[in-house]
Write an enzyme that holds these catalytic residues in place. Structure first.
Site, PDB file in Angstrom:
ATOM      1  N   HIS A   1      37.934  41.232  41.739  1.00  0.00           N
ATOM      2  CA  HIS A   1      38.500  39.879  41.587  1.00  0.00           C
ATOM      3  C   HIS A   1      38.323  39.508  40.114  1.00  0.00           C
ATOM      4  O   HIS A   1      37.330  39.898  39.488  1.00  0.00           O
ATOM      5  CB  HIS A   1      37.719  38.829  42.365  1.00  0.00           C
ATOM      6  CG  HIS A   1      37.646  39.014  43.845  1.00  0.00           C
ATOM      7  ND1 HIS A   1      36.728  39.831  44.443  1.00  0.00           N
ATOM      8  CD2 HIS A   1      38.342  38.432  44.848  1.00  0.00           C
ATOM      9  CE1 HIS A   1      36.874  39.758  45.758  1.00  0.00           C
ATOM     10  NE2 HIS A   1      37.848  38.920  46.034  1.00  0.00           N
TER      11      HIS A   1
ATOM     12  N   ASP B   1      34.873  38.444  39.235  1.00  0.00           N
ATOM     13  CA  ASP B   1      33.805  39.456  39.365  1.00  0.00           C
ATOM     14  C   ASP B   1      33.446  40.076  38.022  1.00  0.00           C
ATOM     15  O   ASP B   1      32.325  40.552  37.835  1.00  0.00           O
ATOM     16  CB  ASP B   1      34.259  40.636  40.251  1.00  0.00           C
ATOM     17  CG  ASP B   1      34.598  40.244  41.658  1.00  0.00           C
ATOM     18  OD1 ASP B   1      34.197  39.149  42.088  1.00  0.00           O
ATOM     19  OD2 ASP B   1      35.269  41.052  42.339  1.00  0.00           O
TER      20      ASP B   1
END
Ligand code: XLS
Ligand code: CA
Ligand code: CA
Length: 443
Positions: A103, A106
Site C-alpha cells: 500500500h 506501507d
C-alpha cells in the site's frame, strides 16, 4: 543498525528436497521444476506483502506492539521508512521469492497534508525503483490505503464528504501511477471502509453510485496512462465495517455489470475473506472463473473457531489442493499470483518467525500444486465430473438445450417421451478419497 543485519542470522532459503531435515529450506518449492508446463516460480508467482511483515508492530485491540522491530523504534519518518524498505528487500532476497506487494502508506513516512503525501510518496517510489533494480524483485500489485487514516472512518470513495473522496483520488492516482512506473502486474482496490455501520445514517444507493463512478474513473485513468496490468477488486464481507459492499465474488460481479466494468476489472480472492463470507476458498475461485473475473489470490487462512480475519499463514495441503484444482481449471494465472497476505502471531516476535511463516506456506502451496497437477493428469476426478453431465450430449439433452427450444417445447417433450429420470450417484466419497490419495503421495 544496518538494515541488512536484521536477517543476518538467516541463510538464504533454498530448495533441499522433501527429505531434508533443514527447517528453513524449501522441501517442495523447487522454482525451476516444471509443473503443468511451467516453472514452479512462474506458475505460482509468489509475493511477500509489506503490511503484515514490515508495518505491523504486533499490536492488537487489547495491547501494544510486541515485535520491537528497529524501524519502529521512533516516529515513522523518512529515515524509518527507508530503513524498512531496505529490510524488506533483504527479506525478499533471503526467501528468493519473485514478487512483493504494498500500500502507498506501507512504504513511506507518515503524513497529514496533501503536500506531504506527494513529497514522501514520490521519495519512496524512487527508492523502490532503485531496490527493484538492485535485487531483481518485481511488483505483483500496488494499492492505496483508504482505510487506516481517521479521515477515512466513513469510507474512501463512498464517503459522504467530497473532500475525503478527493483525498482518496489523490492517493489512488499516485499509487496507480507508481504501480505503472514500477512495472506492477496488477492494481488492487480493497474497500475496507466502503460499507456501513448503520443504515440509519447511510444511503446505500448513493454510496454504490459513488463507488461505481470512482471505479470507472480508475479504469479511465489506467487507460490514459497506458497501464497494461489488471485492475482487481478484493472482496470481503465485513470487518472493519459491519457490511462491506464488495461482499464476495458474486456480489462484485453484479456491481461490475451494473456499472459496465465486467470486462475491465477482475477479483483478488483472499482465502480468509472467502471463509468470512461463509464460502470455501475454492468456491470463490470457481465462481470467479465461471464469471470470467479470476485475477489473483491473497493466500492465508482463518481460524475455524473464530469469526474474524486472523490472516494466518496457510498450513493445510489438503485444503490448498482443493483451491489449486480450481486455479488449474481456471488456466492458472496471467497477471495474478499468490500474495502472502498473512502475518505471524503476536507472540512470534523474532525475525526467524517471519521466515518460518513464509517457508511453510510456500511449501504448502507448492505441494498442493503437485497434488492438484497429479489429480488433473490422472483424470479420474474430471471424468466423474464430465460423466455427470453426459446426458446433455445425447439426443434428449440436445433437444432440451437447442436454441429454438422453449419452456413449452421442453415440457411437451417430457410428456411425449414419458420420461422417468433415473437417480445417478454423485460419487462424492470416492472423489474425496482420491484427493487424499494424491495429497498424501505428492512430492
Ligand atoms: C484486509 C485486506 C487488505 C488488502 C489490501 O483485510 O486483506 O490487506 O489485501 O488492501
Ligand atoms: Ca488481502
Ligand atoms: Ca485479510
Amino acid at each position: 543498525m544496518n538494515p541488512t543485519s536484521y536477517f543476518s542470522e538467516i541463510a538464504p532459503v533454498t530448495f533441499k528436497g522433501p527429505d531434508t531435515t533443514d527447517e528453513l529450506a524449501y522441501r517442495f518449492y523447487d522454482k525451476d521444476r516444471v509443473v503443468m508446463g511451467k516453472r514452479m516460480e512462474d506458475y505460482l508467482r509468489f509475493a511477500v506483502c509489506f503490511w503484515h511483515s514490515f508495518c505491523w508492530n504486533g499490536f492488537d485491540v487489547f495491547g501494544a506492539g510486541t515485535f520491537n522491530r528497529p524501524w519502529h523504534a521512533g516516529a515513522n519518518d523518512a529515515d524509518a521508512a527507508r530503513f524498512k524498505r531496505a529490510v524488506a528487500f533483504d527479506f525478499f532476497n533471503k526467501l528468493d521469492l519473485p514478487f512483493y506487494a504494498f500500500h502507498d502508506v506501507d512504504v513511506m513516512a507518515a503524513t497529514e497534508t496533501v503536500g506531504e503525501y506527494q513529497h514522501h510518496f514520490a521519495e519512496a517510489v524512487d527508492d523502490l525503483e532503485r531496490l527493484q533494480g538492485e535485487t531483481g524483485r518485481k511488483l505483483l500489485w500496488g494499492t492505496a490505503n483508504l482505510f487506516s487514516h481517521p479521515r477515512y472512518a466513513a469510507g474512501g470513495a463512498t464517503n459522504p464528504n467530497p473532500e475525503v473522496v478527493a483525498f482518496g483520488a489523490l492517493q489512488v492516482r499516485s499509487a496507480l501511477e507508481a504501480t505503472h512506473r514500477l512495472g506492477g502486474s496488477n492494481y488492487v482496490l480493497w474497500g475496507g471502509r466502503e460499507g456501513y455501520e448503520t443504515l440509519l445514517n447511510t444511503d446505500i444507493g448513493r454510496e454504490l453510485d459513488q463507488l461505481g463512478r470512482f471505479l470507472s474513473l480508475v479504469v479511465e485513468h489506467k487507460h490514459k496512462i497506458g497501464f497494461k496490468g489488471t485492475i482487481l477488486i478484493e472482496p470481503k464481507p465485513h470487518e472493519p465495517t459491519k457490511h462491506q459492499y464488495d461482499f464476495d465474488t458474486a456480489t462484485v460481479f453484479g456491481f461490475l455489470k451494473r456499472y459496465g466494468l465486467e470486462n475491465e476489472v477482475k477479483v483478488n480472492i483472499e482465502a480468509n475473506h472467502a471463509t468470512l463470507a461463509r464460502h470455501t476458498f475454492e468456491h470463490e475461485i470457481a465462481t470467479a472463473r465461471a464469471l470470467g473475473i479470476f485475477g489473483s489470490i491473497d493466500a492465508n487462512r482463518g481460524d475455524n473457531q473464530n469469526g474474524w480475519d486472523t490472516d494466518q499463514f496457510p498450513n493445510s495441503v489438503e485444503e490448498m489442493t482443493l483451491a489449486m484444482l480450481e486455479v488449474i481449471r481456471a488456466g492458472g494465472f496471467t497477471d495474478g499470483g499468490f500474495n502472502f497476505d498473512a502475518k505471524v502471531r503476536r507472540q512470534s516476535s523474532d525475525p526467524v518467525d517471519m521466515v518460518h511463516g513464509h517457508v511453510g506456506a510456500v511449501d504448502v502451496i507448492a505441494r498442493a500444486l503437485l497434488a492438484a497437477a497429479a489429480i488433473v493428469e490422472d483424470g479420474r476426478i474430471d471424468q466423474v465430473r464430465a460423466d455427470r453431465y453426459a446426458g446433455w450430449d445425447g439426443e434428449f439433452g440436445k433437444a432440451v438445450s437447442a436454441e429454438n427450444s422453449s419452456l413449452a417445447s421442453i415440457a411437451d417433450l417430457a410428456v411425449a417421451k414419458e420420461i422417468r429420470p433415473a437417480h445417478k450417484s454423485g460419487r462424492q466419497e470416492r472423489l474425496e478419497n482420491l484427493v487424499n490419495r494424491f495429497v498424501g503421495d505428492a512430492r
